[in-house]
Design a protein around this motif. Structure first.
Motif, PDB file in Angstrom:
ATOM      1  N   VAL A 223       3.661  -5.002   5.200  1.00 15.63           N
ATOM      2  CA  VAL A 223       3.925  -4.663   3.797  1.00 15.63           C
ATOM      3  C   VAL A 223       3.058  -3.487   3.362  1.00 15.63           C
ATOM      4  O   VAL A 223       3.539  -2.517   2.757  1.00 15.63           O
ATOM      5  CB  VAL A 223       3.674  -5.892   2.902  1.00 15.63           C
ATOM      6  N   ILE A 224       1.762  -3.562   3.648  1.00 16.62           N
ATOM      7  CA  ILE A 224       0.851  -2.490   3.245  1.00 16.62           C
ATOM      8  C   ILE A 224       1.195  -1.192   3.980  1.00 16.62           C
ATOM      9  O   ILE A 224       1.188  -0.101   3.399  1.00 16.62           O
ATOM     10  CB  ILE A 224      -0.611  -2.897   3.521  1.00 16.62           C
TER      11      ILE A 224
ATOM     12  N   ALA B 237       4.409   0.366   2.492  1.00 16.81           N
ATOM     13  CA  ALA B 237       4.140   0.893   1.154  1.00 16.81           C
ATOM     14  C   ALA B 237       3.314   2.174   1.223  1.00 16.81           C
ATOM     15  O   ALA B 237       3.574   3.143   0.483  1.00 16.81           O
ATOM     16  CB  ALA B 237       3.408  -0.160   0.324  1.00 16.81           C
TER      17      ALA B 237
ATOM     18  N   THR C 177       4.631   5.795  -0.230  1.00 19.20           N
ATOM     19  CA  THR C 177       3.953   6.541  -1.300  1.00 19.20           C
ATOM     20  C   THR C 177       3.531   7.931  -0.824  1.00 19.20           C
ATOM     21  O   THR C 177       3.620   8.905  -1.587  1.00 19.20           O
ATOM     22  CB  THR C 177       2.731   5.775  -1.831  1.00 19.20           C
TER      23      THR C 177
ATOM     24  N   THR D  66      -6.177  -6.006  -1.877  1.00 20.59           N
ATOM     25  CA  THR D  66      -4.763  -5.733  -2.125  1.00 20.59           C
ATOM     26  C   THR D  66      -4.547  -5.206  -3.548  1.00 20.59           C
ATOM     27  O   THR D  66      -3.705  -4.332  -3.771  1.00 20.59           O
ATOM     28  CB  THR D  66      -3.918  -7.000  -1.898  1.00 20.59           C
TER      29      THR D  66
ATOM     30  N   LEU E  65      -2.963  -1.462  -4.463  1.00 22.78           N
ATOM     31  CA  LEU E  65      -1.825  -1.271  -5.376  1.00 22.78           C
ATOM     32  C   LEU E  65      -2.212  -0.400  -6.568  1.00 22.78           C
ATOM     33  O   LEU E  65      -1.431   0.454  -7.004  1.00 22.78           O
ATOM     34  CB  LEU E  65      -1.300  -2.624  -5.838  1.00 22.78           C
TER      35      LEU E  65
ATOM     36  N   THR F 220       5.387   1.395  -5.172  1.00 24.68           N
ATOM     37  CA  THR F 220       4.278   0.522  -5.547  1.00 24.68           C
ATOM     38  C   THR F 220       4.774  -0.801  -6.128  1.00 24.68           C
ATOM     39  O   THR F 220       4.251  -1.877  -5.809  1.00 24.68           O
ATOM     40  CB  THR F 220       3.374   1.227  -6.576  1.00 24.68           C
TER      41      THR F 220
ATOM     42  N   ALA G  96       6.066  -2.958  -3.375  1.00 23.35           N
ATOM     43  CA  ALA G  96       4.940  -3.472  -2.598  1.00 23.35           C
ATOM     44  C   ALA G  96       4.233  -4.598  -3.336  1.00 23.35           C
ATOM     45  O   ALA G  96       3.820  -5.594  -2.731  1.00 23.35           O
ATOM     46  CB  ALA G  96       3.958  -2.344  -2.299  1.00 23.35           C
TER      47      ALA G  96
ATOM     48  N   VAL H 195       3.593  -8.279  -1.845  1.00 18.88           N
ATOM     49  CA  VAL H 195       2.247  -8.842  -1.710  1.00 18.88           C
ATOM     50  C   VAL H 195       2.167 -10.190  -2.417  1.00 18.88           C
ATOM     51  O   VAL H 195       1.570 -11.148  -1.908  1.00 18.88           O
ATOM     52  CB  VAL H 195       1.199  -7.864  -2.277  1.00 18.88           C
TER      53      VAL H 195
END
Length: 404
Positions: free
Chosen positions: A215-216, A219, A223, A277, A281, A380, A383, A387
C-alpha cells in the motif's frame, strides 16, 4: 541532535553519507556543464539525467539483493570504492557522450545498492526509539549538503575545471569509504543459498504479498508520478505566468530544498510523536497540496513560500517511509524492499517528466501544477483508506540493534 552524539556508528554513517552526497552534487554540476559545452544539445543533457535517474529503477529488484546477502559495512565500502573509481576514469578521459552515459548508468546502479544498504543499516546502529531522529538527521545532512553543492561547485570553477571537480568528487567517495570501514560489522540474516534471480523474485513477491508494504509503495509511486513534474514546470511558471527574472526563477528551485532542511530539523525532534503511517499520509497530502496551490500563486514570493511548505511534506514522507519500513520489514528482506521501492520511485519520476511534459506542452504551467496536486491528493486519499482497512497488519514493532 542527540542521536549523533550518542551513537558513534550512526555518526560515522551520517558523516560518510553527507560527504559523498556533497561530492555527488559537485560531480553532477560538472558533468552537466561538460555535456552542454561538448554537445550543445539539450537532449544530451536530458539523456545524462535520465541515465542517472531511471537506470536504477530498472535494476531495483537486484540492488537490494547484495545488502541482504553480505555484511552491510563491506557492501557500502565496496560501493564507494567502485563509484570513486568510475568518477576518476570520467575525470581522466572525459569520454564521448555514449560512453559517458554508460558510465553514469553503471555508477547510478552502484549508488542504488549503496542507498538500499545504508537505509537497511540504520536500525543496526541506533536504538529503536531513535529511528525517527536518525532518519531525520540523515535527511537533513544529505539534503543540506546537496543543496549547497552547486554553490560550492560555482566557487570551485574559479580555480579549477571539470576534471578537477570530478577528481574532488572521487575523493569524497574515498573519504566516505575510509569512514565506513570503521563501522561495526553488520552481518546479514541467515541466507538460504538461493541464486540472485531467486532472491530478486523473492523480494518482489514479499512486497506484493505484504499489504502494509504494498500500500505504501504504490501510494509513494503514484504521488511521485503526479508531482515529479514540478522540476520541469517550475521554470515555465516563473518565466511565463509570473514574469520572473532568471535569478528569481532559480530561487524558486531552492524552495523545496529549504523546506526539506527545515522539515528534517523539525522532525528530528517531533517525528516520534506521530504514527509513521500518519506522518507518511500527511507528507503525501502536504507535498501534493503545495504543488496544487503553487499553480495558483500570484507572485514569485508566494510560489517560493508554497514550495518551502511542499519541502516540509517531502521530509515527512522520507522520514515516515524509511522508519516505517525499517520497523515492519524483517532484516533479511530490508535491503531488497528499499532497493525495489526507491528504484520504482526513480521510474515514477521519469514517468512524471514525460507525461507532465506532454501536459505542459498542450496547456500551461498553472494547469500542470494544479493537475499534479489534485492527482497527488487523490492518491493520498486512496492510500488513507487502504491504510485504515489493513488494520493491525501495518503496526510497527521495535527493532533490536544487530551491529557487532
Amino acid at each position: 541532535m542527540g542521536v549523533l552524539r550518542e551513537a558513534r556508528g550512526f555518526r560515522v554513517l551520517w558523516v560518510a553519507r553527507a560527504v559523498s552526497f556533497l561530492g555527488d552534487s559537485l560531480g553532477l554540476v560538472a558533468l552537466l556543464l561538460y555535456v552542454e559545452a561538448s554537445t550543445g544539445a539539450a537532449l544530451a543533457v536530458a539523456l545524462l539525467l535520465l541515465a542517472g535517474d531511471l537506470t536504477p529503477g530498472l535494476f531495483g529488484a537486484f540492488a537490494g539483493v547484495v545488502g541482504d546477502r553480505f555484511d552491510l559495512r563491506r557492501v557500502m565500502v565496496t560501493c564507494d570504492v567502485l563509484q570513486g573509481a568510475l568518477v576518476v576514469v570520467m575525470a581522466v578521459t572525459l569520454p564521448p557522450l555514449p560512453v559517458l552515459l554508460v558510465m553514469v548508468a553503471v555508477r547510478s546502479v552502484v549508488a542504488q545498492v549503496f542507498q538500499a544498504s545504508s537505509r537497511s543499516a540504520v536500525p543496526a546502529l541506533v536504538r529503536d526509539e531513535d529511528l525517527e531522529s536518525a532518519n531525520s538527521a540523515l535527511g537533513a545532512g544529505t539534503n543540506g549538503l546537496e543543496a549547497i553543492g552547486p554553490l560550492i561547485a560555482a566557487a570551485l570553477f574559479l580555480v579549477t575545471d571539470v576534471r578537477g571537480i570530478l577528481l574532488i568528487d572521487a575523493a569524497t567517495f574515498l573519504v566516505s569509504a575510509v569512514l565506513l570501514s570503521r563501522l561495526p560489522r553488520m552481518a546479514p540474516a541467515e541466507w538460504a543459498g538461493t541464486g540472485v534471480l531467486r532472491d530478486a523474485r523473492d523480494g518482489l513477491t514479499y512486497i506484493w504479498r505484504t499489504k502494509a508494504v504494498r500500500v505504501i509503495g504504490i501510494a509513494f509511486f503514484a504521488t511521485v508520478a503526479f508531482n515529479g513534474v514540478d522540476d520541469v514546470a517550475m521554470v515555465f511558471l516563473s518565466k511565463d505566468e509570473l514574469g520572473a527574472s532568471d535569478s528569481a526563477a532559480s530561487a524558486l528551485y531552492a524552495g523545496v530544498g529549504i523546506g526539506l532542511i527545515l522539515g528534517f530539523s523539525v522532525l528530528a525532534r517531533y517525528a516520534s510523536r506521530f504514527r509513521m503511517t500518519t506522518l507518511i499520509l500527511l507528507g503525501f497530502a502536504v507535498s501534493s497540496l503545495g504543488n496544487l496551490v503553487t499553480g495558483l500563486a500570484w507572485a514569485v514570493w508566494a510560489a517560493l513560500a508554497l514550495q518551502v511548505i511542499r519541502g516540509f511534506g517531502i521530509a515527512g514522507v522520507d522520514v515516515g517511509i524509511n522508519t516505517h519500513l525499517q520497523r515492519i520489514v524483517p532484516q533479511h528482506m530490508r535491503s531488497r524492499v528499499f532497493g525495489n521501492l526507491y528504484g520504482a520511485i526513480g521510474l515514477a519520476a521519469g514517468l512524471s517528466y514525460i507525461l507532465g511534459g506532454l501536459l505542459l506542452e498542450h496547456t500551461d504551467a498553472r494547469v500542470t501544477f494544479v493537475a499534479a496536486g489534485i492527482g497527488g491528493l487523490l492518491a493520498t486519499a486512496v492510500a488513507a483508506l487502504a491504510v485504515r482497512r489493513q488494520g493491525r497488519g501495518g503496526h510497527e514493532h521495535p527493532v533490536p540493534r544487530s551491529a557487532e
